[in-house]
Write an enzyme that holds these catalytic residues in place. Sequence first.
Site, PDB file in Angstrom:
ATOM      1  N   GLY A   1     -16.231   8.913  51.932  1.00 56.31           N
ATOM      2  CA  GLY A   1     -15.853   8.282  50.667  1.00 56.31           C
ATOM      3  C   GLY A   1     -14.426   8.610  50.286  1.00 56.31           C
ATOM      4  N   ASP A   2     -14.017   9.857  50.546  1.00 56.88           N
ATOM      5  CA  ASP A   2     -12.643  10.284  50.258  1.00 56.88           C
ATOM      6  C   ASP A   2     -11.654   9.540  51.155  1.00 56.88           C
ATOM      7  OD1 ASP A   2     -13.779  12.306  48.540  1.00 56.88           O
ATOM      8  OD2 ASP A   2     -14.198  13.462  50.344  1.00 56.88           O
TER       9      ASP A   2
END
Length: 311
Positions: free
Chosen positions: A231-232
């Site tokens: 997600g990062d």
Amino acid sequence: NKIPGSKLLSIQSHVVRGYVGNKSASFPLQVLGFEVDSINSVQFSNHTGYSHWKGQVLTADELHVLYEGIKLNNVHHYDYVLTGYTRDTSFLEMVVDIVQELKRANPNLVYVCDPVLGDHGSMYVPENLHPVYKNKVVPVADIITPNQFEAELLTGKNISTEKDAVEVMDLLHKMGPDTVVITSSDLPSRLGDRFLVSLGSQRTCKCVWSRSTQRVRMEIPKVDAVFVGTGDLFAAMLLAWTHHYPNDLKTACEKTFSVMHHVIKRTISYAHELAGPGRKPSPPQLELRMVQSKADIEDPAIVMEATVLTL
């Protein structure tokens, strides 16, 4: 392709071992030419998918002290701010205060937020973060990357159809952000049950009389493994590729999802090689192969194509 001088403040978690938070974001953004200043919201030995971890959590007051130090040296002019996972309301409110102050100094600053609340129907942060994201964070964000559950939570509307998803993205636009990407959903894929659906929407002008919205849909191959840090990486890559293609969400998403595909494919291949035939890879073996994917981050071969929606 690089952007000399684009300056970014990333406020995310940090791990000594592996690629999560700032390490998932900083390396690929630096490879693409961004100057990245990192503030570690937590500093852990490793991510929490391991059996054990140790470390420290940054408080809102400590975040304020670090930011004041940057201000005192007059080096607080940023083009972008990027934030991810946090568990503390006061910390999140301090992030909002910092973003608002930086936007006053640079009205063109773009704030990219991954509103990490939960997934698959359940929250994995304290529930009191929900109103802070909804009422304070999302209104100052320019780009957000929720999953379906987070998008539903922020708008109070369920997504059962593509039309629902478009309506939810429109509601999120009204809350503030010009670019919304629902990174994953439970909608049926046109390519079968081995794919999941992602949708994006971008308002290209805030002028009421000439506003246009581009909406896209992507079919993403499912992966039978659990990764931490994706997600990062996704939020960082969407930041980078929307910088290159500010009015072309289709291309920005194709580049972003293609980077994700290459990194994950390389990681899985390496993990299975380490684990051996018939054995499930462990968390250390599933750490993202970021450095090995440098060429794909810089110039990804497009393997994911977006469909422009005409709703």
